[in-house]
Write a protein that holds these residues in place. Structure first.
Motif, PDB file in Angstrom:
ATOM      1  N   PRO A 235       0.800  -1.231   0.000  1.00  0.00           N
ATOM      2  CA  PRO A 235       0.000   0.000   0.000  1.00  0.00           C
ATOM      3  C   PRO A 235       0.832   1.280   0.000  1.00  0.00           C
ATOM      4  CG  PRO A 235       0.009  -0.978   2.178  1.00  0.00           C
ATOM      5  CD  PRO A 235       0.703  -1.958   1.277  1.00  0.00           C
ATOM      6  N   GLY A 236       2.114   1.182   0.366  1.00  0.00           N
ATOM      7  CA  GLY A 236       2.954   2.373   0.403  1.00  0.00           C
ATOM      8  C   GLY A 236       2.659   3.265   1.594  1.00  0.00           C
ATOM      9  N   ILE A 237       3.361   4.393   1.657  1.00  0.00           N
ATOM     10  CA  ILE A 237       3.166   5.373   2.733  1.00  0.00           C
ATOM     11  C   ILE A 237       2.876   6.717   2.065  1.00  0.00           C
ATOM     12  CG2 ILE A 237       4.241   6.550   4.690  1.00  0.00           C
ATOM     13  CD1 ILE A 237       6.056   4.174   5.077  1.00  0.00           C
TER      14      ILE A 237
ATOM     15  N   LEU B 170       7.221  11.378   9.344  1.00  0.00           N
ATOM     16  CA  LEU B 170       6.741  10.916  10.642  1.00  0.00           C
ATOM     17  C   LEU B 170       7.126   9.471  10.934  1.00  0.00           C
ATOM     18  CD1 LEU B 170       3.171  12.501  10.552  1.00  0.00           C
ATOM     19  CD2 LEU B 170       5.074  13.157  12.039  1.00  0.00           C
ATOM     20  N   VAL B 171       7.044   8.612   9.916  1.00  0.00           N
ATOM     21  CA  VAL B 171       7.295   7.193  10.188  1.00  0.00           C
ATOM     22  C   VAL B 171       8.736   6.924  10.600  1.00  0.00           C
ATOM     23  CG1 VAL B 171       5.420   6.228   8.782  1.00  0.00           C
ATOM     24  CG2 VAL B 171       7.648   6.708   7.720  1.00  0.00           C
ATOM     25  N   LEU B 172       9.631   7.911  10.383  1.00  0.00           N
ATOM     26  CA  LEU B 172      11.025   7.717  10.804  1.00  0.00           C
ATOM     27  C   LEU B 172      11.186   7.900  12.308  1.00  0.00           C
ATOM     28  CD1 LEU B 172      12.919   9.637   7.950  1.00  0.00           C
ATOM     29  CD2 LEU B 172      12.613   7.160   8.195  1.00  0.00           C
TER      30      LEU B 172
ATOM     31  N   PHE C 102       8.204   4.882  17.452  1.00  0.00           N
ATOM     32  CA  PHE C 102       6.833   4.548  17.878  1.00  0.00           C
ATOM     33  C   PHE C 102       5.734   5.070  16.956  1.00  0.00           C
ATOM     34  CE2 PHE C 102       9.348   4.758  21.844  1.00  0.00           C
ATOM     35  CZ  PHE C 102       9.347   3.407  22.101  1.00  0.00           C
ATOM     36  N   TYR C 103       6.095   5.798  15.895  1.00  0.00           N
ATOM     37  CA  TYR C 103       5.037   6.253  14.989  1.00  0.00           C
ATOM     38  C   TYR C 103       4.620   5.109  14.075  1.00  0.00           C
ATOM     39  CZ  TYR C 103       2.176   8.936  11.841  1.00  0.00           C
ATOM     40  OH  TYR C 103       1.112   9.401  11.131  1.00  0.00           O
ATOM     41  N   ARG C 104       3.334   4.802  14.046  1.00  0.00           N
ATOM     42  CA  ARG C 104       2.810   3.780  13.155  1.00  0.00           C
ATOM     43  C   ARG C 104       1.646   4.383  12.386  1.00  0.00           C
ATOM     44  NH1 ARG C 104       1.347  -1.626  14.843  1.00  0.00           N
ATOM     45  NH2 ARG C 104       2.497  -2.141  12.956  1.00  0.00           N
ATOM     46  N   ALA C 105       1.635   4.189  11.077  1.00  0.00           N
ATOM     47  CA  ALA C 105       0.531   4.721  10.288  1.00  0.00           C
ATOM     48  C   ALA C 105      -0.754   4.024  10.708  1.00  0.00           C
ATOM     49  CB  ALA C 105       0.812   4.516   8.806  1.00  0.00           C
TER      50      ALA C 105
ATOM     51  N   GLY D  39       3.549  -4.673  15.224  1.00  0.00           N
ATOM     52  CA  GLY D  39       4.818  -3.957  15.164  1.00  0.00           C
ATOM     53  C   GLY D  39       4.959  -3.042  16.347  1.00  0.00           C
ATOM     54  N   SER D  40       6.134  -2.444  16.474  1.00  0.00           N
ATOM     55  CA  SER D  40       6.406  -1.580  17.612  1.00  0.00           C
ATOM     56  C   SER D  40       6.645  -0.143  17.174  1.00  0.00           C
ATOM     57  CB  SER D  40       7.633  -2.096  18.351  1.00  0.00           C
ATOM     58  OG  SER D  40       8.699  -2.240  17.445  1.00  0.00           O
ATOM     59  N   GLY D  41       6.715   0.102  15.876  1.00  0.00           N
ATOM     60  CA  GLY D  41       6.970   1.459  15.390  1.00  0.00           C
ATOM     61  C   GLY D  41       8.414   1.890  15.531  1.00  0.00           C
ATOM     62  N   LEU D  42       9.308   0.922  15.725  1.00  0.00           N
ATOM     63  CA  LEU D  42      10.714   1.283  15.920  1.00  0.00           C
ATOM     64  C   LEU D  42      11.594   1.006  14.705  1.00  0.00           C
ATOM     65  CD1 LEU D  42      11.221   0.026  19.588  1.00  0.00           C
ATOM     66  CD2 LEU D  42      11.211   2.393  18.802  1.00  0.00           C
ATOM     67  N   GLY D  43      11.093   0.176  13.778  1.00  0.00           N
ATOM     68  CA  GLY D  43      11.943  -0.276  12.656  1.00  0.00           C
ATOM     69  C   GLY D  43      12.567   0.861  11.860  1.00  0.00           C
ATOM     70  N   LEU D  44      11.745   1.802  11.410  1.00  0.00           N
ATOM     71  CA  LEU D  44      12.279   2.882  10.578  1.00  0.00           C
ATOM     72  C   LEU D  44      13.105   3.873  11.398  1.00  0.00           C
ATOM     73  CD1 LEU D  44       9.344   3.455   8.058  1.00  0.00           C
ATOM     74  CD2 LEU D  44      11.581   2.446   7.610  1.00  0.00           C
ATOM     75  N   ALA D  45      12.814   3.981  12.709  1.00  0.00           N
ATOM     76  CA  ALA D  45      13.660   4.817  13.565  1.00  0.00           C
ATOM     77  C   ALA D  45      15.065   4.210  13.641  1.00  0.00           C
ATOM     78  CB  ALA D  45      13.052   4.944  14.953  1.00  0.00           C
ATOM     79  N   ILE D  46      15.132   2.886  13.707  1.00  0.00           N
ATOM     80  CA  ILE D  46      16.427   2.198  13.711  1.00  0.00           C
ATOM     81  C   ILE D  46      17.139   2.445  12.381  1.00  0.00           C
ATOM     82  CG2 ILE D  46      17.505  -0.092  13.719  1.00  0.00           C
ATOM     83  CD1 ILE D  46      15.212  -0.971  15.646  1.00  0.00           C
TER      84      ILE D  46
ATOM     85  N   GLY E  99       2.978   0.877  -3.843  1.00  0.00           N
ATOM     86  CA  GLY E  99       4.150   0.292  -3.233  1.00  0.00           C
ATOM     87  C   GLY E  99       5.051   1.346  -2.616  1.00  0.00           C
ATOM     88  N   LEU E 100       6.180   0.882  -2.112  1.00  0.00           N
ATOM     89  CA  LEU E 100       7.125   1.800  -1.476  1.00  0.00           C
ATOM     90  C   LEU E 100       8.526   1.432  -1.925  1.00  0.00           C
ATOM     91  CD1 LEU E 100       7.222   4.101   0.720  1.00  0.00           C
ATOM     92  CD2 LEU E 100       7.952   2.306   2.297  1.00  0.00           C
ATOM     93  N   ARG E 101       9.306   2.461  -2.237  1.00  0.00           N
ATOM     94  CA  ARG E 101      10.735   2.242  -2.468  1.00  0.00           C
ATOM     95  C   ARG E 101      11.496   3.089  -1.465  1.00  0.00           C
ATOM     96  NH1 ARG E 101      12.272   4.121  -7.855  1.00  0.00           N
ATOM     97  NH2 ARG E 101      11.705   2.055  -8.620  1.00  0.00           N
TER      98      ARG E 101
HETATM   99  N1  LIG Z   1       7.064  -1.120   3.202  1.00  0.00           N
HETATM  100  C1  LIG Z   1       6.060  -0.439   3.803  1.00  0.00           C
HETATM  101  N2  LIG Z   1       4.848  -0.323   3.198  1.00  0.00           N
HETATM  102  C2  LIG Z   1       3.837   0.358   3.797  1.00  0.00           C
HETATM  103  N3  LIG Z   1       3.931   0.952   5.005  1.00  0.00           N
HETATM  104  C3  LIG Z   1       5.103   0.857   5.660  1.00  0.00           C
HETATM  105  C4  LIG Z   1       6.225   0.177   5.096  1.00  0.00           C
HETATM  106  N4  LIG Z   1       7.254   0.271   5.974  1.00  0.00           N
HETATM  107  C5  LIG Z   1       6.794   0.978   7.021  1.00  0.00           C
HETATM  108  N5  LIG Z   1       5.500   1.336   6.848  1.00  0.00           N
HETATM  109  C6  LIG Z   1       4.660   2.161   7.762  1.00  0.00           C
HETATM  110  O1  LIG Z   1       5.514   2.868   8.639  1.00  0.00           O
HETATM  111  C7  LIG Z   1       5.206   2.565   9.999  1.00  0.00           C
HETATM  112  C8  LIG Z   1       6.484   2.529  10.827  1.00  0.00           C
HETATM  113  O2  LIG Z   1       7.302   1.432  10.430  1.00  0.00           O
HETATM  114  P1  LIG Z   1       8.329   0.824  11.475  1.00  0.00           P
HETATM  115  O3  LIG Z   1       9.068   1.956  12.108  1.00  0.00           O
HETATM  116  O4  LIG Z   1       9.112  -0.233  10.829  1.00  0.00           O
HETATM  117  O5  LIG Z   1       7.393   0.239  12.608  1.00  0.00           O
HETATM  118  P2  LIG Z   1       6.456  -1.054  12.614  1.00  0.00           P
HETATM  119  O6  LIG Z   1       6.750  -1.845  11.360  1.00  0.00           O
HETATM  120  O7  LIG Z   1       6.843  -1.768  13.858  1.00  0.00           O
HETATM  121  O8  LIG Z   1       5.064  -0.508  12.652  1.00  0.00           O
HETATM  122  C9  LIG Z   1       4.474   1.235   9.950  1.00  0.00           C
HETATM  123  O9  LIG Z   1       3.588   1.109  11.025  1.00  0.00           O
HETATM  124  C10 LIG Z   1       3.742   1.315   8.622  1.00  0.00           C
HETATM  125  O10 LIG Z   1       2.541   2.026   8.798  1.00  0.00           O
END
Ligand SMILES: Nc1ncnc2c1ncn2[C@@H]1O[C@H](COP(=O)(O)OP(=O)(O)O)[C@@H](O)[C@H]1O
Ligand SMILES: [Mg+2]
Length: 256
Positions: free
Chosen positions: A190-192, A199-201, A204-207, A214-221, A246-248
């Motif tokens: 679905p992309g962002i 914000l997603v960086l 704890f921010y989760r769309a 998830g924990s919202g930490l992946g993209l912060a890492i 999608g997302l790149r």
């Molecule tokens: N490849 C992706 N496609 C769509 N949305 C994404 C993708 N990667 C991250 N996101 C969005 O960004 C938010 C933050 O991602 P992340 O920090 O990895 O935390 P988490 O995956 O634990 O929720 C996710 O909750 C999701 O909404």
């Protein structure tokens, strides 16, 4: 009254105090968010355990135990992500780096992720075949542990959010003119939305509207590790003309 000579000192101390306060507030908020993230699965665990104790039927007990396993997996994941973020932040001062081949490192992470992709019904592949099918060589200075952590988080997201039928492509490119190495992870999920990409960086921010755990930490890492390596994180539509855009995610490393 402040003598003129010390005025600059006073003002820089004031600056410092303001910044300290800001960073303390950030830390306090971070701790509160972290505690909240852990409280939810732990509260779930307790509830399920109490339920299981009252149940007589073996099937119901088995159901509760499954929930318990799921909650504890979530809590463990959050703790591991918190530790990964802490590791990325503290090694920052004197980041131990070695010369490494980014393409090789990324290939290893992708190979390790293939079973997870299969479990999720996702087609995971490498897109960085060089000429004559030889993988490219992308030498750079970096911290292999952190770079793997970063790649794993991007690949995990692409797998989780694209879901069954997803196609995830990972590639490492080198700009021939600037010498910039770029790691790209793209999916057809679905992309962002552009408005949420900053914000997603943040931790704890989760769309909204995602049903992925998830924990919202992946993209912060990812963001933290990129910064440690002087690299930039960019996001764009992988397929701008398709229904699922999608997302790149591109991580651009400065040349040596
Ligand atoms: N490849 C992706 N496609 C769509 N949305 C994404 C993708 N990667 C991250 N996101 C969005 O960004 C938010 C933050 O991602 P992340 O920090 O990895 O935390 P988490 O995956 O634990 O929720 C996710 O909750 C999701 O909404
Ligand atoms: Mg994630």
């Amino acid at each position: 009254f402040i003598p003129q000579e010390v005025a600059p000192l006073v003002s820089s101390i004031n600056d410092l105090l303001t910044r300290l306060k800001a960073s303390l507030n950030t830390q306090r908020r971070f701790l509160a968010d972290a505690a909240h993230q852990l409280k939810t699965p732990l509260a779930g665990l307790r509830m399920q355990a109490e339920l299981a104790q009252r149940e007589g039927n073996a099937d119901d007990i088995r159901g509760s135990l499954q929930q318990i396993a799921r909650s504890s997996t979530r809590a463990t994941h959050t703790v591991n992500q918190l530790l990964a973020l802490a590791r990325a932040e503290t090694t920052g001062r004197s980041l131990p780096t070695t010369e490494l081949d980014l393409a090789q490192l990324v290939t290893e992470v992708v190979q390790d992720s293939v079973p997870r992709a299969l479990e999720h019904g996702v087609d995971l592949g490498l897109g960085h075949e060089g000429p004559d099918d030889t993988p490219p060589v992308c030498m750079m200075d970096g911290n292999p542990t952190l770079l793997k952590e970063m790649t794993r988080n991007l690949v995990d997201n692409a797998i989780n959010y694209s879901g069954v039928g997803g196609i995830v492509t990972v590639r490492v490119l080198t700009d021939r003119f600037s010498g910039v190495h770029v790691l790209q992870v793209e999916d057809n999920g679905p992309g962002i939305p552009a408005s949420e990409r900053e914000l997603v960086l943040q931790p704890f921010y989760r769309a909204l509207g995602t049903n992925v755990d998830g924990s919202g930490l992946g993209l912060a890492i990812v963001h933290e590790i990129a910064q440690q390596h002087n690299a930039l994180v960019q996001m764009e539509d992988a397929h701008p003309h398709a229904t699922a855009r999608g997302l790149r995610v591109s991580v651009r490393f400065r040349p040596r």
